[in-house]
Design an enzyme around this catalytic site. Structure first.
Site, PDB file in Angstrom:
ATOM      1  N   ARG A 114       0.807  -1.229   0.000  1.00  0.00           N
ATOM      2  CA  ARG A 114       0.000   0.000   0.000  1.00  0.00           C
ATOM      3  C   ARG A 114       0.838   1.275   0.000  1.00  0.00           C
ATOM      4  NH1 ARG A 114      -3.072  -3.279   3.323  1.00  0.00           N
ATOM      5  NH2 ARG A 114      -4.933  -3.990   2.221  1.00  0.00           N
ATOM      6  N   LYS A 136       3.231  11.935 -10.741  1.00  0.00           N
ATOM      7  CA  LYS A 136       2.458  11.072 -11.654  1.00  0.00           C
ATOM      8  C   LYS A 136       3.278   9.820 -11.930  1.00  0.00           C
ATOM      9  CE  LYS A 136       0.889  14.131 -14.962  1.00  0.00           C
ATOM     10  NZ  LYS A 136       0.299  14.236 -16.297  1.00  0.00           N
ATOM     11  N   GLU A 178      11.407  20.460 -23.804  1.00  0.00           N
ATOM     12  CA  GLU A 178      10.472  20.448 -22.668  1.00  0.00           C
ATOM     13  C   GLU A 178      10.811  21.608 -21.710  1.00  0.00           C
ATOM     14  OE1 GLU A 178       8.165  17.318 -22.322  1.00  0.00           O
ATOM     15  OE2 GLU A 178       7.116  18.848 -21.192  1.00  0.00           O
ATOM     16  N   LYS A 220       7.627  23.975 -12.127  1.00  0.00           N
ATOM     17  CA  LYS A 220       6.742  22.799 -12.060  1.00  0.00           C
ATOM     18  C   LYS A 220       6.248  22.615 -10.619  1.00  0.00           C
ATOM     19  CE  LYS A 220       5.445  18.303 -13.308  1.00  0.00           C
ATOM     20  NZ  LYS A 220       5.544  17.139 -14.142  1.00  0.00           N
ATOM     21  N   GLU A 230      -4.036  17.856 -10.947  1.00  0.00           N
ATOM     22  CA  GLU A 230      -4.207  18.235 -12.344  1.00  0.00           C
ATOM     23  C   GLU A 230      -5.642  18.555 -12.719  1.00  0.00           C
ATOM     24  OE1 GLU A 230      -2.957  15.421 -15.445  1.00  0.00           O
ATOM     25  OE2 GLU A 230      -1.441  16.898 -15.884  1.00  0.00           O
ATOM     26  N   ARG A 234      -2.813  23.048 -13.484  1.00  0.00           N
ATOM     27  CA  ARG A 234      -1.717  22.174 -13.897  1.00  0.00           C
ATOM     28  C   ARG A 234      -1.744  21.895 -15.392  1.00  0.00           C
ATOM     29  NH1 ARG A 234       0.415  16.959 -10.355  1.00  0.00           N
ATOM     30  NH2 ARG A 234       1.906  16.231 -11.882  1.00  0.00           N
ATOM     31  N   ASN A 238       0.708  21.399 -20.056  1.00  0.00           N
ATOM     32  CA  ASN A 238       0.483  20.654 -21.301  1.00  0.00           C
ATOM     33  C   ASN A 238       0.679  21.507 -22.544  1.00  0.00           C
ATOM     34  OD1 ASN A 238      -0.023  18.285 -20.032  1.00  0.00           O
ATOM     35  ND2 ASN A 238      -2.234  18.595 -19.914  1.00  0.00           N
ATOM     36  N   HIS A 241       1.512  19.968 -25.873  1.00  0.00           N
ATOM     37  CA  HIS A 241       1.287  18.528 -25.737  1.00  0.00           C
ATOM     38  C   HIS A 241       0.064  18.009 -26.480  1.00  0.00           C
ATOM     39  CE1 HIS A 241       4.480  18.891 -22.869  1.00  0.00           C
ATOM     40  NE2 HIS A 241       4.444  17.606 -22.573  1.00  0.00           N
ATOM     41  N   HIS A 245       1.368  15.035 -28.337  1.00  0.00           N
ATOM     42  CA  HIS A 245       0.947  13.650 -28.064  1.00  0.00           C
ATOM     43  C   HIS A 245       0.404  12.989 -29.321  1.00  0.00           C
ATOM     44  CE1 HIS A 245       0.415  14.389 -23.476  1.00  0.00           C
ATOM     45  NE2 HIS A 245       1.548  13.772 -23.722  1.00  0.00           N
ATOM     46  N   HIS A 258       9.546  12.161 -27.069  1.00  0.00           N
ATOM     47  CA  HIS A 258       8.500  12.987 -26.460  1.00  0.00           C
ATOM     48  C   HIS A 258       8.824  14.493 -26.563  1.00  0.00           C
ATOM     49  CE1 HIS A 258       5.368  14.305 -23.794  1.00  0.00           C
ATOM     50  NE2 HIS A 258       6.278  14.935 -23.075  1.00  0.00           N
TER      51      HIS A 258
HETATM   52  N1  LIG Z   1       5.364  11.228 -14.741  1.00  0.00           N
HETATM   53  C1  LIG Z   1       5.361  12.328 -15.445  1.00  0.00           C
HETATM   54  O1  LIG Z   1       4.939  13.388 -14.989  1.00  0.00           O
HETATM   55  C2  LIG Z   1       5.928  12.302 -16.833  1.00  0.00           C
HETATM   56  C3  LIG Z   1       6.135  13.505 -17.523  1.00  0.00           C
HETATM   57  C4  LIG Z   1       6.727  13.462 -18.787  1.00  0.00           C
HETATM   58  C5  LIG Z   1       7.092  12.233 -19.337  1.00  0.00           C
HETATM   59  N2  LIG Z   1       6.859  11.081 -18.635  1.00  0.00           N
HETATM   60  C6  LIG Z   1       7.247   9.774 -19.197  1.00  0.00           C
HETATM   61  O2  LIG Z   1       8.659   9.760 -19.322  1.00  0.00           O
HETATM   62  C7  LIG Z   1       9.021   8.833 -20.338  1.00  0.00           C
HETATM   63  C8  LIG Z   1      10.117   9.420 -21.186  1.00  0.00           C
HETATM   64  O3  LIG Z   1      11.217   9.697 -20.341  1.00  0.00           O
HETATM   65  P1  LIG Z   1      12.665  10.023 -20.928  1.00  0.00           P
HETATM   66  O4  LIG Z   1      12.547  10.981 -22.032  1.00  0.00           O
HETATM   67  O5  LIG Z   1      13.503  10.375 -19.756  1.00  0.00           O
HETATM   68  O6  LIG Z   1      13.108   8.662 -21.621  1.00  0.00           O
HETATM   69  P2  LIG Z   1      13.746   7.299 -21.067  1.00  0.00           P
HETATM   70  O7  LIG Z   1      13.466   7.114 -19.648  1.00  0.00           O
HETATM   71  O8  LIG Z   1      13.354   6.221 -22.004  1.00  0.00           O
HETATM   72  O9  LIG Z   1      15.316   7.543 -21.263  1.00  0.00           O
HETATM   73  C9  LIG Z   1      15.811   7.801 -22.549  1.00  0.00           C
HETATM   74  C10 LIG Z   1      17.029   6.936 -22.911  1.00  0.00           C
HETATM   75  O10 LIG Z   1      18.191   7.480 -22.310  1.00  0.00           O
HETATM   76  C11 LIG Z   1      18.937   6.478 -21.624  1.00  0.00           C
HETATM   77  N3  LIG Z   1      19.539   7.168 -20.484  1.00  0.00           N
HETATM   78  C12 LIG Z   1      18.883   7.702 -19.437  1.00  0.00           C
HETATM   79  N4  LIG Z   1      19.724   8.363 -18.645  1.00  0.00           N
HETATM   80  C13 LIG Z   1      20.954   8.261 -19.193  1.00  0.00           C
HETATM   81  C14 LIG Z   1      22.238   8.783 -18.835  1.00  0.00           C
HETATM   82  N5  LIG Z   1      22.407   9.597 -17.788  1.00  0.00           N
HETATM   83  N6  LIG Z   1      23.281   8.491 -19.622  1.00  0.00           N
HETATM   84  C15 LIG Z   1      23.099   7.715 -20.724  1.00  0.00           C
HETATM   85  N7  LIG Z   1      21.915   7.202 -21.121  1.00  0.00           N
HETATM   86  C16 LIG Z   1      20.854   7.485 -20.361  1.00  0.00           C
HETATM   87  C17 LIG Z   1      17.899   5.433 -21.274  1.00  0.00           C
HETATM   88  O11 LIG Z   1      18.495   4.171 -21.143  1.00  0.00           O
HETATM   89  C18 LIG Z   1      16.957   5.488 -22.477  1.00  0.00           C
HETATM   90  O12 LIG Z   1      17.452   4.697 -23.511  1.00  0.00           O
HETATM   91  C19 LIG Z   1       7.744   8.512 -21.122  1.00  0.00           C
HETATM   92  O13 LIG Z   1       7.339   7.216 -20.794  1.00  0.00           O
HETATM   93  C20 LIG Z   1       6.743   9.530 -20.593  1.00  0.00           C
HETATM   94  O14 LIG Z   1       5.426   9.025 -20.593  1.00  0.00           O
HETATM   95  C21 LIG Z   1       6.300  11.101 -17.420  1.00  0.00           C
HETATM   96 ZN   LIG Z   2       6.057  16.535 -21.751  1.00  0.00          ZN
END
Ligand SMILES: NC(=O)c1ccc[n+]([C@@H]2O[C@H](COP(=O)([O-])OP(=O)(O)OC[C@H]3O[C@@H](n4cnc5c(N)ncnc54)[C@H](O)[C@@H]3O)[C@@H](O)[C@H]2O)c1
Ligand SMILES: [Zn+2]
Length: 363
Positions: A114, A136, A178, A220, A230, A234, A238, A241, A245, A258
């Protein structure tokens, strides 16, 4: 080091941003009142690039690389490992990775017994400026991204600009788009920093990156504090986005990252704003310029306007009939509106797809 406090109704935590902050992890964990047992969740590529010393100090579990790791299968395997390792309610999960790791690790932490503590150590720029903050969490379902998840706040966020040195170029640029978003939605000085100082940011100058991450995290945090779940405010996060998206979905989450999709989405939002006479030509020009100064966005050939518009319409159904656009009014101020004639969206999307072939794509 900068400390950005996030104070919410039922939880509070600090975001620490600074060069070398992740080297002092044990100290920061103990200051946040977190003690053993810890479990680090990460991915093989990240551990290889920046996680060697962490592996020596903590038990580590790896999930597969890439977006496909955001699945219930991964969640189920992680829960099995956590049971096997006899994690207790006092345990702390440390999410060491980008948004994928952060979302999955946050989700398992939120449901194991939990809810146990989770600490975010974001290793991508996108995660440092966005996904590690706000709570999130979640995984994808085959019909939609991020369909299964929770709101679950971390107990601590540690963002270290040095961790980004090994990040692949495209991933880093993706985070810059971003980050630029925050300038348009609420911080003209941050936007101007992009206009003046892109080269330092692109070179990953640690001081410039630290300033950028701290500023974005603060914005943020401020938005999340005034609207944790949200509902309305919030939504300004977006910006870029709605179309972004849709582009990602139309490209089947493969060819466009992204942040890159958000880059295109911000151009789209600016042009929609101009068509509705909400923003002047000069500010639209500045937004487009700042986006292209970050780097070339990937080509969009093969992405059809029909698929992009279909994805926007699908979003509309999911959200009870109204497509909300966050439109810029000036640099530093936006408005949310559901009153955008679809004809304008269609024209702008077509224009973006054309520009995606000519202007932004590889020459
Ligand atoms: N929770 C939220 O509020 C929120 C907001 C925006 C995006 N997201 C989510 O985040 C995800 C995308 O995240 P991302 O863009 O960080 O991509 P990711 O987590 O896939 O990382 C991108 C790539 O970089 C590599 N990598 C990461 N850190 C590294 C480092 N320091 N050195 C070398 N390689 C490294 C990883 O292995 C991966 O291949 C999506 O799934 C999206 O839905 C969530
Ligand atoms: Zn985003």
């Amino acid at each position: 080091m900068q400390c950005i406090p996030v104070r919410l109704n039922r939880s509070s935590y600090d975001i620490l941003v600074g060069t070398g902050v992740s080297d002092d992890l044990e100290k920061h964990l103990s200051r946040a009142g977190l003690c053993e047992p810890f479990l680090v969740i990460s991915q093989p590529r990240i551990l290889k690039a920046v996680g060697k010393s962490l592996k020596k100090r903590f038990p580590v579990v790896s999930i597969p690389d890439g977006e496909r790791a955001k699945s219930l299968t991964t969640v189920s395997r992680l829960l099995d490992r956590m049971v096997q390792l006899k994690l207790t309610r006092q345990s702390t999960v440390i999410a060491f990775g980008g948004g994928v790791v952060g979302d999955v690790a946050g989700f398992v932490a939120s449901i194991y017994m939990r809810g146990i503590a989770v600490v975010q150590i974001p290793t991508t720029l996108l995660a440092q400026v966005d996904s590690s903050i706000g709570g999130k969490t979640g995984v994808n379902h085959r019909v939609a991204k991020n369909l299964i998840g929770t709101f679950y706040q971390p107990r601590l966020v540690l963002s270290d600009p040095l961790i980004l040195q090994m990040l692949p170029e495209r991933e880093y640029a993706s985070g810059l788009y971003e980050a630029l978003k925050y300038g348009v939605i609420g911080d003209p000085a941050l936007f101007e920093e992009f206009e003046r100082n892109t080269s330092m940011l692109k070179k990953r100058d640690p001081e410039a990156v630290e300033r950028l991450v701290a500023r974005c995290a603060a914005i943020k945090a401020e938005v999340v504090m005034s609207d944790e779940k949200e509902s309305d405010l919030r939504r300004i996060l977006n910006f870029g986005h709605t179309v972004g998206h849709a582009l990602e979905a139309a490209a089947l989450y493969r060819r466009i990252k992204h942040g890159e999709a958000v880059g295109y989405g911000m151009v789209a939002a600016a042009r929609i704003g101009r068509a509705l006479e909400k923003i002047n030509d000069w500010d639209v020009h500045r937004i487009e310029n700042a986006i292209s100064s970050i780097g070339r966005l990937p080509a969009l050939d093969g992405v059809s306007s029909k698929d992009v518009l279909g994805a926007i319409q699908h979003d509309k159904k999911v959200r009870n009939g109204a497509i909300h656009f966050v439109l810029p009014r000036t640099i530093g101020s936006v408005e949310i509106t559901a009153e955008v004639p679809f004809e304008i969206v269609r024209e702008v999307v077509k224009g973006i797809l054309n520009d995606g072939k000519r202007l932004f794509g590889p020459g």
